[in-house]
Write an enzyme that holds these catalytic residues in place. Structure first.
Site, mmCIF file in Angstrom:
data_model
loop_
_atom_site.group_PDB
_atom_site.id
_atom_site.type_symbol
_atom_site.label_atom_id
_atom_site.label_comp_id
_atom_site.label_asym_id
_atom_site.label_seq_id
_atom_site.Cartn_x
_atom_site.Cartn_y
_atom_site.Cartn_z
ATOM 1 C CB CYS A 7 -18.861 22.968 57.624
ATOM 2 S SG CYS A 7 -18.990 22.094 56.062
HETATM 3 P P1 NAD Z 1 -15.443 15.703 51.118
HETATM 4 O O1 NAD Z 1 -14.112 15.730 51.716
HETATM 5 O O2 NAD Z 1 -16.511 14.821 51.686
HETATM 6 O O3 NAD Z 1 -15.336 15.337 49.565
HETATM 7 C C1 NAD Z 1 -14.466 15.958 48.690
HETATM 8 C C2 NAD Z 1 -14.236 14.990 47.539
HETATM 9 O O4 NAD Z 1 -13.414 15.644 46.579
HETATM 10 C C3 NAD Z 1 -13.496 13.716 47.941
HETATM 11 O O5 NAD Z 1 -14.232 12.595 47.498
HETATM 12 C C4 NAD Z 1 -12.158 13.814 47.221
HETATM 13 O O6 NAD Z 1 -11.656 12.559 46.804
HETATM 14 C C5 NAD Z 1 -12.550 14.676 46.033
HETATM 15 N N1 NAD Z 1 -11.425 15.362 45.391
HETATM 16 C C6 NAD Z 1 -10.351 15.954 45.975
HETATM 17 N N2 NAD Z 1 -9.551 16.486 45.049
HETATM 18 C C7 NAD Z 1 -10.144 16.250 43.842
HETATM 19 C C8 NAD Z 1 -9.810 16.565 42.502
HETATM 20 N N3 NAD Z 1 -8.688 17.216 42.212
HETATM 21 N N4 NAD Z 1 -10.628 16.160 41.527
HETATM 22 C C9 NAD Z 1 -11.750 15.443 41.799
HETATM 23 N N5 NAD Z 1 -12.131 15.138 43.056
HETATM 24 C C10 NAD Z 1 -11.342 15.537 44.065
HETATM 25 O O7 NAD Z 1 -15.949 17.215 51.095
HETATM 26 P P2 NAD Z 1 -17.426 17.777 51.313
HETATM 27 O O8 NAD Z 1 -17.780 17.671 52.740
HETATM 28 O O9 NAD Z 1 -18.328 17.244 50.272
HETATM 29 O O10 NAD Z 1 -17.146 19.331 51.027
HETATM 30 C C11 NAD Z 1 -16.818 19.813 49.749
HETATM 31 C C12 NAD Z 1 -16.829 21.322 49.792
HETATM 32 O O11 NAD Z 1 -18.126 21.801 50.123
HETATM 33 C C13 NAD Z 1 -15.888 21.921 50.840
HETATM 34 O O12 NAD Z 1 -15.393 23.139 50.361
HETATM 35 C C14 NAD Z 1 -16.801 22.172 52.022
HETATM 36 O O13 NAD Z 1 -16.332 23.193 52.849
HETATM 37 C C15 NAD Z 1 -18.084 22.567 51.318
HETATM 38 N N6 NAD Z 1 -19.304 22.287 52.075
HETATM 39 C C16 NAD Z 1 -19.407 21.129 52.801
HETATM 40 C C17 NAD Z 1 -20.584 20.873 53.484
HETATM 41 C C18 NAD Z 1 -20.734 19.646 54.339
HETATM 42 O O14 NAD Z 1 -21.648 19.610 55.175
HETATM 43 N N7 NAD Z 1 -19.916 18.624 54.200
HETATM 44 C C19 NAD Z 1 -21.646 21.780 53.423
HETATM 45 C C20 NAD Z 1 -21.505 22.931 52.645
HETATM 46 C C21 NAD Z 1 -20.320 23.162 51.978
#
Ligand code: NAD
Length: 435
Positions: free
Chosen positions: A267
């Site tokens: 992030c």
């Molecule tokens: P991640 O990469 O762990 O997971 C994303 C998931 O989305 C994956 O499993 C992927 O296969 C899936 N995906 C991709 N395209 C897709 C689609 N078209 N349809 C369905 N599924 C799809 O991401 P994350 O870390 O969970 O982060 C997700 C969002 O939240 C990002 O925008 C990130 O910036 C934000 N965020 C993350 C955190 C963190 O600590 N990881 C905290 C706050 C916000």
């Protein structure tokens, strides 16, 4: 009420599991078929404390995991948590979220429901208005605010405490128009999290709140790291005493003042780069944010310099990297500073052995056979010229003279000051403690 969560990563799977464990009717959807299979059988695809336990409780209740978007058609709320990584120029990559909302739009076109679509993914200000809303309206043939709701709902969880943060968030942010959908969403969240403050605002402010949050945290880290570098050159000065003391001032606060090798993870680095890119595009020179990033990037060079000043050339030197996860209690190595360090050391032809309590598998995915891995700390240290503690795993605090006995040269660089109070028979350098 039926709830869909699109994207089963750290954010989406934590939300899915927590909602399902409370007995909600939840459908978790991901495009990754293998990931879905694993989750369906009760196995979390990544390490996150309490996640698997929560997932298994959910699976015994009303939780469905699928890659089939058509199931969204009966849902009342649709959370989107697809990834929004960075492009090579630092700008935000929206292709995954665009695909996800395109699929939702197609299903909405045939659905009789008027659901609320809540975007949890971090997106740059203007994305809801200019990208997501037009896609949803075009694909569904329906009007936002009348036939479906659209709300920005940024997420603030931290990996390593994702379940706790999902159950007990410090704030709920709801961005969008003041419609019946907003009222419904507010009522949903006040029941789910009684006593948690809810900020209701417009889309662009909600989007900016998330970047304000992360860029402030990054600023605190670069600030304390710069002070740590100064302390290192004041004999006897100790950055931890300084951080602890200034952290007692309520105007400053104690968290995110832990000096170290720089911020990493999925992030902070990407959100900083996306905000800098966005500011530049709208004609604002983000001088402070640039300095925060530059300070962060330089931190790793400081570590390499300590190594070179003590070991001379690093070519053929055996270096043990302790910790590749970007923080303890996770196996996530995305944008981890330790990974960056290893890349730099490999360029200098050092021989690397890695130990991490949880992240060896993910580290292997990055480096394959280019480096060595060991499940035991002591074996990883065998014959090493230098050990560097990168991640603040509490296990590393147990290192003692016996565990370092087999090192070829007992040089320890401790980026987390875990061993600062130990009497080690070694050359010991701690970031932030003046020599
Ligand atoms: P991640 O990469 O762990 O997971 C994303 C998931 O989305 C994956 O499993 C992927 O296969 C899936 N995906 C991709 N395209 C897709 C689609 N078209 N349809 C369905 N599924 C799809 O991401 P994350 O870390 O969970 O982060 C997700 C969002 O939240 C990002 O925008 C990130 O910036 C934000 N965020 C993350 C955190 C963190 O600590 N990881 C905290 C706050 C916000």
């Amino acid at each position: 009420m039926k709830i869909a969560v699109i994207g089963l990563g750290f954010v989406g799977l934590s939300l899915t599991s927590v909602l399902a464990s409370k007995g909600n009717n939840v459908i978790g959807i991901d495009v990754d078929v293998e990931k879905c299979k694993k989750i369906r059988s009760g196995i979390a695809p990544f390490f996150e404390p309490d996640l698997e336990k929560m997932l298994r409780i959910g699976l015994k209740k009303k939780l469905t995991i699928t890659d089939d978007f058509s199931l969204v058609k009966d849902c009342d709320m649709i959370f989107v948590a697809a990834g929004t990584p960075q492009k090579s120029n630092g700008a935000i990559e929206l292709s995954m979220i665009k695909k996800a909302v395109t699929s939702i739009g197609r299903v909405l076109a045939k659905s009789k429901k008027s659901p609320i679509v809540l975007i949890k993914s971090t997106v740059i200000p203007g994305t809801m208005q200019n990208v997501i809303l037009p896609i949803l309206e075009r694909r569904s043939g329906k009007k936002a605010g009348r036939e479906f709701g659209l709300i920005s709902n940024p997420e603030f969880l931290q990996e390593s405490s994702a379940i706790r943060d999902t159950k007990f968030p410090h704030v709920i942010v709801l961005g969008g128009y003041q419609t019946k959908f907003m009222k419904k969403a507010k009522s949903f969240f006040s029941k789910l999290h009684p006593n948690v403050s809810i900020t209701i605002t417009n889309h662009q402010t909600a989007e900016m709140i998330k970047y304000a949050n992360n860029s402030f945290l990054a600023t605190k880290i670069s600030f304390i790291n710069q002070l740590s570098n100064i302390c290192q050159n004041i004999p006897g000065a100790n950055i931890d005493d300084i951080a602890k003391t200034i952290g007692l001032d309520p105007r400053i606060g104690a968290l995110f003042l832990n000096a170290g090798p720089g911020y990493g993870g999925s992030c902070l680095p990407k959100d900083m780069k996306a905000l800098i890119d966005f500011a530049n595009k709208i004609g604002i020179n983000p001088t402070l944010l640039n300095a925060v990033e530059k300070t962060n990037q330089k931190q790793i060079q400081n570590i390499v310099s300590i190594m070179e000043n003590t070991l001379g050339t690093l070519a053929s030197k055996r270096i043990t990297v302790l910790g590749t996860a970007f923080k303890p209690n996770t196996d996530d190595v995305r944008d981890s500073i330790a990974i960056e360090l290893i890349k730099k050391l490999l360029k200098k032809k050092a021989k690397i052995t890695v130990h991490d309590p949880k992240a060896i598998r993910n580290t292997k995915n990055v480096f394959g056979g280019k480096i060595c891995y060991d499940e035991s700390i002591t074996r990883a240290l065998n014959n090493s010229h230098c050990a560097i503690i990168m991640t603040q795993w509490k296990q590393f605090g147990e290192l003692n003279n016996k565990s370092i006995k087999c090192m070829k040269r007992k040089l320890i660089i401790d980026c987390r000051r875990i061993l600062a109070n130990k009497k080690l028979d070694a050359e010991y350098y701690a970031l932030g403690i003046g020599k």
